[in-house]
Design a protein around this motif. Structure first.
Motif, PDB file in Angstrom:
ATOM      1  N   PRO A 127       0.820  -1.200   0.000  1.00 57.91           N
ATOM      2  CA  PRO A 127       0.000   0.000   0.000  1.00 57.91           C
ATOM      3  C   PRO A 127       0.860   1.260   0.000  1.00 57.91           C
ATOM      4  N   THR A 128       0.641   2.148  -0.940  1.00 60.31           N
ATOM      5  CA  THR A 128       1.405   3.384  -1.025  1.00 60.31           C
ATOM      6  C   THR A 128       0.465   4.522  -1.405  1.00 60.31           C
ATOM      7  N   GLY A 129       1.006   5.735  -1.445  1.00 65.12           N
ATOM      8  CA  GLY A 129       0.297   6.898  -1.945  1.00 65.12           C
ATOM      9  C   GLY A 129      -1.040   7.140  -1.271  1.00 65.12           C
ATOM     10  N   LYS A 130      -2.089   7.176  -2.078  1.00 67.35           N
ATOM     11  CA  LYS A 130      -3.424   7.497  -1.588  1.00 67.35           C
ATOM     12  C   LYS A 130      -3.889   6.518  -0.525  1.00 67.35           C
ATOM     13  N   LEU A 131      -3.494   5.257  -0.630  1.00 72.90           N
ATOM     14  CA  LEU A 131      -3.932   4.248   0.333  1.00 72.90           C
ATOM     15  C   LEU A 131      -3.293   4.440   1.712  1.00 72.90           C
ATOM     16  N   ARG A 132      -2.290   5.300   1.781  1.00 70.68           N
ATOM     17  CA  ARG A 132      -1.663   5.610   3.071  1.00 70.68           C
ATOM     18  C   ARG A 132      -2.104   6.960   3.622  1.00 70.68           C
ATOM     19  N   HIS A 133      -2.922   7.666   2.888  1.00 68.25           N
ATOM     20  CA  HIS A 133      -3.318   9.021   3.294  1.00 68.25           C
ATOM     21  C   HIS A 133      -4.573   8.984   4.159  1.00 68.25           C
ATOM     22  N   PHE A 134      -4.556   9.749   5.254  1.00 66.47           N
ATOM     23  CA  PHE A 134      -5.769   9.908   6.060  1.00 66.47           C
ATOM     24  C   PHE A 134      -5.806  11.319   6.633  1.00 66.47           C
ATOM     25  N   ASP A 135      -6.998  11.749   6.992  1.00 64.18           N
ATOM     26  CA  ASP A 135      -7.214  13.078   7.550  1.00 64.18           C
ATOM     27  C   ASP A 135      -6.839  13.071   9.030  1.00 64.18           C
ATOM     28  N   PRO A 136      -5.830  13.825   9.448  1.00 61.65           N
ATOM     29  CA  PRO A 136      -5.423  13.829  10.859  1.00 61.65           C
ATOM     30  C   PRO A 136      -6.542  14.225  11.805  1.00 61.65           C
ATOM     31  N   GLN A 174       3.269  -4.079  10.829  1.00 67.04           N
ATOM     32  CA  GLN A 174       2.071  -4.534  10.132  1.00 67.04           C
ATOM     33  C   GLN A 174       1.625  -3.499   9.102  1.00 67.04           C
ATOM     34  N   ASP A 175       1.308  -3.982   7.888  1.00 65.98           N
ATOM     35  CA  ASP A 175       0.808  -3.091   6.844  1.00 65.98           C
ATOM     36  C   ASP A 175      -0.598  -2.615   7.166  1.00 65.98           C
ATOM     37  N   TRP A 176      -0.981  -1.521   6.565  1.00 67.62           N
ATOM     38  CA  TRP A 176      -2.340  -0.995   6.731  1.00 67.62           C
ATOM     39  C   TRP A 176      -2.658  -0.122   5.521  1.00 67.62           C
ATOM     40  N   ILE A 177      -3.949   0.088   5.302  1.00 68.80           N
ATOM     41  CA  ILE A 177      -4.393   1.030   4.287  1.00 68.80           C
ATOM     42  C   ILE A 177      -5.480   1.908   4.890  1.00 68.80           C
ATOM     43  N   ALA A 178      -5.735   3.039   4.239  1.00 72.90           N
ATOM     44  CA  ALA A 178      -6.818   3.933   4.632  1.00 72.90           C
ATOM     45  C   ALA A 178      -7.955   3.786   3.619  1.00 72.90           C
ATOM     46  N   VAL A 179      -9.168   3.656   4.115  1.00 80.86           N
ATOM     47  CA  VAL A 179     -10.335   3.433   3.266  1.00 80.86           C
ATOM     48  C   VAL A 179     -11.268   4.632   3.355  1.00 80.86           C
ATOM     49  N   ARG A 223      -9.661  -7.265  -0.860  1.00 80.82           N
ATOM     50  CA  ARG A 223      -8.706  -8.127  -1.558  1.00 80.82           C
ATOM     51  C   ARG A 223      -7.493  -8.441  -0.686  1.00 80.82           C
ATOM     52  N   LEU A 224      -6.971  -7.425  -0.007  1.00 85.81           N
ATOM     53  CA  LEU A 224      -5.725  -7.587   0.744  1.00 85.81           C
ATOM     54  C   LEU A 224      -5.925  -8.164   2.140  1.00 85.81           C
ATOM     55  N   GLY A 225      -7.061  -7.843   2.791  1.00 86.85           N
ATOM     56  CA  GLY A 225      -7.201  -8.191   4.195  1.00 86.85           C
ATOM     57  C   GLY A 225      -6.226  -7.379   5.029  1.00 86.85           C
ATOM     58  N   GLY A 226      -5.971  -7.840   6.253  1.00 89.27           N
ATOM     59  CA  GLY A 226      -5.054  -7.114   7.132  1.00 89.27           C
ATOM     60  C   GLY A 226      -5.735  -5.939   7.801  1.00 89.27           C
ATOM     61  N   ASN A 227      -4.969  -4.875   8.037  1.00 92.76           N
ATOM     62  CA  ASN A 227      -5.455  -3.718   8.783  1.00 92.76           C
ATOM     63  C   ASN A 227      -5.950  -2.606   7.872  1.00 92.76           C
ATOM     64  N   ALA A 228      -6.982  -1.915   8.317  1.00 90.19           N
ATOM     65  CA  ALA A 228      -7.475  -0.758   7.565  1.00 90.19           C
ATOM     66  C   ALA A 228      -8.022   0.290   8.516  1.00 90.19           C
ATOM     67  N   LEU A 229      -7.715   1.512   8.194  1.00 90.24           N
ATOM     68  CA  LEU A 229      -8.280   2.674   8.865  1.00 90.24           C
ATOM     69  C   LEU A 229      -9.467   3.089   8.005  1.00 90.24           C
ATOM     70  N   VAL A 230     -10.687   2.827   8.488  1.00 94.21           N
ATOM     71  CA  VAL A 230     -11.880   3.019   7.663  1.00 94.21           C
ATOM     72  C   VAL A 230     -12.619   4.277   8.102  1.00 94.21           C
ATOM     73  N   GLN A 231     -12.792   5.191   7.169  1.00 90.08           N
ATOM     74  CA  GLN A 231     -13.480   6.452   7.453  1.00 90.08           C
ATOM     75  C   GLN A 231     -14.888   6.195   7.977  1.00 90.08           C
TER      76      GLN A 231
END
Length: 267
Positions: free
Chosen positions: A13-22, A79-84, A95-103
């Motif tokens: 996961p890179t770029g947009k998938l790592r971006h979240f609103d602080p 651990q990897d993570w993405i932002a949703v 698709r990936l599973g694992g961790n996600a920061l979900v809006q």
């Protein structure tokens, strides 16, 4: 670049998938597959109420949090993570599973059942440094109120474990003096239910020698869901859960593609 988890390579996961609103509100969710081959969700939760079925069980719901501290914790653990934030990134999470920061908005719209209040109990590892919970809403009332397993349930557990002690491996067919017991993984004294997923086969010798009576590694020996360690410091369980999930997605995708390209009967 790729991130390897449980032997399955996936795009990192890179770029947009790592971006979240602080300043945004998010749910911290994890998607994996347990030792029985069943997908599961985990969430950072908060207490809501006590269970009416068992006064030591809780009603908990996913809690809103700031993305900064949980992503720092995931990164510190390796651990990897993405932002949703939308349906596209949610599909990638599936698709990936694992961790996600979900809006908050997408979670409430698409994952309402995942974040809703549900009954749960301590997974038992609180005694050995853990602090997690497992869901109990699917359990029957009999599993809550009955301490000794019924003959049917006892037989089911013995058959599942191939009529052998999961610690020493001895079977009654090979040792005529062997006595097989059905043991609560999370003990009754800790509000453990009398349910198949919380019971394991032990011989009398291993059962009597089990001290303390709660040993989370028995879950792995019996291929039962739930943590086998108090703290997953080396990410071995996390990696295995995500690896199994990614393999499951890969196999489902292959079957779907094969079905789509197979000749259709037009008769």
């Amino acid at each position: 670049m790729t991130a390897e988890t449980g032997g399955v390579d996936e795009p990192e996961p890179t770029g947009k998938l790592r971006h979240f609103d602080p300043d945004g509100e998010y749910y911290a969710l994890t998607l994996g597959m347990n030792r029985r081959g069943r997908p599961f969700w985990k969430a950072q939760t908060q207490w809501v109420a006590w269970s009416e079925r068992n006064p030591r069980w809780e009603i908990r719901e996913a809690r809103l949090l700031s993305g900064a501290w949980i992503t720092q914790a995931w990164s510190a653990l390796g651990q990897d993570w993405i932002a949703v934030h939308d349906d596209v990134s949610l599909a990638i999470f599936y698709r990936l599973g694992g961790n996600a920061l979900v809006q908050k908005a997408i979670a409430e719209k698409r994952l309402a059942k995942v974040i809703a209040p549900s009954e749960c109990m301590h997974d038992g590892t609180i005694e050995v440094g853990g602090f997690g919970f497992v869901g109990t809403s699917h359990l029957s009332h009999d599993a809550v109120s009955r301490r000794a397993p019924s003959r049917k349930l006892r037989g089911q557990v013995l058959k599942r474990d191939n009529f052998r002690c999961v610690i020493c491996g001895r079977k009654a067919t090979d040792h005529i003096d062997l006595e097989l017991h059905v043991h609560h993984l999370v003990p009754w004294r800790m509000a453990g239910p009398t349910a198949e997923e919380n019971l394991v086969t032990l011989c009398g010798t291993c059962h009597k020698g089990l001290n303390p009576d709660f040993e989370p590694s028995l879950r792995e020996l019996a291929e039962l869901p739930g943590p086998a360690n108090g703290l997953d410091m080396d990410n071995s369980e996390f990696n295995a859960e995500v690896g199994r999930y990614r393999q499951y997605v890969r196999e489902m995708t292959e079957r779907r593609d094969q079905s789509a390209h197979s000749p259709q009967d037009t008769r």
